[in-house]
Every structure is written in structure tokens, then in C-alpha cells.
Design an enzyme around this catalytic site. Structure first.
Site, PDB file in Angstrom:
ATOM      1  N   CYS A  60       0.608  -1.781   0.226  1.00  0.00           N
ATOM      2  CA  CYS A  60      -0.020  -0.470   0.194  1.00  0.00           C
ATOM      3  C   CYS A  60       1.018   1.014   0.154  1.00  0.00           C
ATOM      4  O   CYS A  60       1.462   2.349   1.298  1.00  0.00           O
ATOM      5  CB  CYS A  60      -1.616  -0.199   0.941  1.00  0.00           C
ATOM      6  SG  CYS A  60      -2.294   1.388   1.249  1.00  0.00           S
ATOM      7  N   CYS A  62      -0.301   3.264   1.926  1.00  0.00           N
ATOM      8  CA  CYS A  62      -0.403   4.432   3.607  1.00  0.00           C
ATOM      9  C   CYS A  62       1.083   4.042   4.000  1.00  0.00           C
ATOM     10  O   CYS A  62       1.234   4.593   4.674  1.00  0.00           O
ATOM     11  CB  CYS A  62      -0.289   2.529   3.882  1.00  0.00           C
ATOM     12  SG  CYS A  62      -1.984   1.818   3.345  1.00  0.00           S
ATOM     13  N   ASP A  63       2.347   4.011   3.329  1.00  0.00           N
ATOM     14  CA  ASP A  63       3.641   3.909   3.481  1.00  0.00           C
ATOM     15  C   ASP A  63       4.629   5.034   2.564  1.00  0.00           C
ATOM     16  O   ASP A  63       5.462   5.050   3.958  1.00  0.00           O
ATOM     17  CB  ASP A  63       3.721   2.298   3.593  1.00  0.00           C
ATOM     18  CG  ASP A  63       2.763   1.328   4.092  1.00  0.00           C
ATOM     19  OD1 ASP A  63       2.450   1.495   5.711  1.00  0.00           O
ATOM     20  OD2 ASP A  63       3.235   0.066   4.182  1.00  0.00           O
TER      21      ASP A  63
END
Length: 307
Positions: A134, A137-138
């Protein structure tokens, strides 16, 4: 056989939020949470994009807090898998792997989707330590770093383009010499000066030290040559598989196996609702999953009022 007003199948942000709203509405929900309570967020480290946590929060802690909040209002949990679901008539009937049977007036499906990985030996152990599925997300954690993305479809192109907002260089490793992504997505990647392609190749080994991933080994599928490349992160862009195998023929699924919902979280079967990544192949975020869990619970409550 036990009967419930509402059974929620699956946990994670969507299932937990649905449980929170349903329990506060006195629906006394039962959550059958599967083998991985909390879903994908339990395999992540810091979560910095969930509102209300200015310093961030660890994924497992966020999921534990969500579950604890539902327990406060009386949600009941069963750690098991649903193996069969009869959607042909109400009340619906379902069976779990340990032989228990339940009937329910309404059902919320929140079984999520699982990111596809390469199947390398140390891959899962390095999730959150240099391996990710992701970028949204990261990606922030890879500012001015060199990262690699695996894949050749739209998912890989989206991940790679997003990562260029932070990373100094993004390499896309693809098994062929042409992409499967849509033409606009391909062109966007080709035009991005930070993106470089590694064609006809696969990642055959992830190399790590105590701090996490520091290199990968890439094999050229035409020549067999293997090279080691230093990197700070490896992102999987090979898609997600919705956890809907047990729902085939039960509710309408799209060509990729995601549950089809309309304007509301209603499925093709009245009284059955879906939320989270199991019906969302686009956003795939904890906050959007939580929001859809809220909507599914409200729809279930109103369905029960009307029926």
C-alpha cells in the site's frame, strides 16, 4: 441453532465500525471475525493517516482499540470462518468451520481483500519493515529513498506514480516487456522522470538486515542473469484478492470477485450489506472502510425497522 438480528462476517475497520454502530443501536450483533481478527492493519506498523491520532498509531493497537470499543457496547465475537451461507430466504442461515449454525435477519459482509504477494520465504515477515502492498499507507516513510514496485497493471502504475511524490527513484519490475495497464496509466508512468522499468524480470529474493529490507535480487527471465540491487523498500503492485470464495452464487460479484453494491452498501440480496475492501477495489483505506461500515450498520438497522 442460534438466531441473531444481525451477524457481521469479518473484522477490520469495516467490521468493527459496523459492530460499533449496530451494538449502539441495540441490534446485539455477533461478529464472526475469521482467523485474522483486525484484518490487514494488524500486519502494518505505524498508521499516520487515520484521523484522531496526531502522533500516529500502530496498526495492531488501532484495531485492538476499535474492538475494545465495540465490546463496551455488547458486541459478541466468534473466532471462526464462515464456510457456507444460504441467502435464498430470510432468515439467512450460515455455518462455521467448527460446525456451528446460525440464522440471522440481516448480514453485513466485511471479509476484506488480501493483497497478493510473491510468495518469497521472508516476505511476510518483512511487511512493515520494507515490504508493503500500500503506497498510500506507507509512501511517506520513503522520502528521498530508492524503492521498487512489482507488477505491470494499473495497480503497479498507480503505486509507482504515487511513490514518486516521496521517493527519489522508483523502479518497476515486470515479468514481460509490455505492460497490462491501461494506456493512460502506462503513459503517465513512462512520462514520469523518476520512474524506470526493469523489463522481463522478477524479484527472486528479498535481502534484509536488522533494520529491514536493504536489497533485492532480480532475475532476468530471458537470460537467467541475477543481480542484487540496493533498495529501501519493495512494494507489491500485483493487486488484491477479495475474500469472497464462499460467496460465489450467493450474492452478485464482479469479474474480479468483489461484491457489487449500489449507491448504498446493499448487495443483490435484500437484507445483506457489504462494507470495506470486499466491495471497494478503488480506495482500500482504513478510513473509507470504517465509513462504509457505519453506512452498512445504519442500512441494516433501517432494513430491520422496515421489515
Amino acid at each position: 441453532m442460534s438466531h441473531r438480528k444481525l451477524i457481521i462476517i469479518g473484522s477490520g475497520p469495516a467490521g468493527y465500525t459496523a459492530a460499533l454502530y449496530a451494538s449502539r443501536a441495540d441490534l446485539k450483533p455477533l461478529v464472526i471475525e475469521g482467523h485474522e481478527p483486525g484484518g490487514q492493519l494488524t500486519t502494518t506498523t505505524e498508521v499516520d493517516n487515520f484521523p484522531g491520532f496526531p502522533e500516529g498509531i500502530m496498526g495492531p493497537e488501532l484495531m485492538a482499540n476499535m474492538k475494545k470499543q465495540t465490546l463496551r457496547f455488547g458486541t459478541e465475537y466468534l473466532t471462526s470462518l464462515v464456510t457456507d451461507l444460504d441467502t435464498s430466504k430470510r432468515p439467512f442461515t450460515l455455518k462455521t468451520e467448527n460446525g456451528q449454525e446460525f440464522t440471522a435477519d440481516t448480514i453485513i459482509l466485511a471479509t476484506g481483500a488480501s493483497a497478493k504477494y510473491l510468495g518469497l520465504p521472508n516476505e511476510k515477515a518483512l511487511i512493515g519493515r520494507g515490504v508493503s502492498a500500500c503506497a498510500t499507507c506507507d509512501g511517506f516513510f520513503y522520502r528521498d529513498r530508492v524503492v521498487y514496485v512489482v507488477g505491470g497493471g494499473d495497480t503497479a502504475m498507480e503505486e509507482a506514480n504515487f511513490l514518486t511524490k516521496f521517493a527519489s527513484k522508483v523502479y518497476i519490475v515486470h515479468r514481460r516487456d509490455t505492460l497490462r495497464a491501461s494506456k493512460p496509466m502506462q503513459q503517465k508512468a513512462f512520462d514520469n522522470p523518476k520512474i524506470e522499468f526493469v523489463w522481463d524480470s522478477e524479484v527472486c529474493e528479498i535481502i534484509a538486515n536488522d533494520a529491514g529490507v536493504n536489497a533485492i535480487k532480480i532475475r532476468n527471465l530471458k537470460t537467467g542473469e541475477e543481480t542484487v540491487r540496493e533498495t529501501d523498500g519493495l512494494f507489491m503492485g500485483i493487486g488484491h484478492k477479495p475474500n469472497t470464495d464462499f460467496l460465489k452464487g450467493k450474492v452478485e460479484l464482479d469479474e474480479h470477485g468483489f461484491i457489487v453494491t449500489g449507491k448504498h452498501p446493499d448487495t443483490s440480496v435484500p437484507g445483506i450489506f457489504a462494507c470495506g475492501d470486499v466491495q471497494d477495489s478503488y480506495y482500500r483505506q482504513a478510513i473509507s472502510a470504517a465509513g462504509s461500515g457505519c453506512m452498512a450498520a445504519i442500512r441494516a438497522e433501517r432494513f430491520l425497522e422496515d421489515n
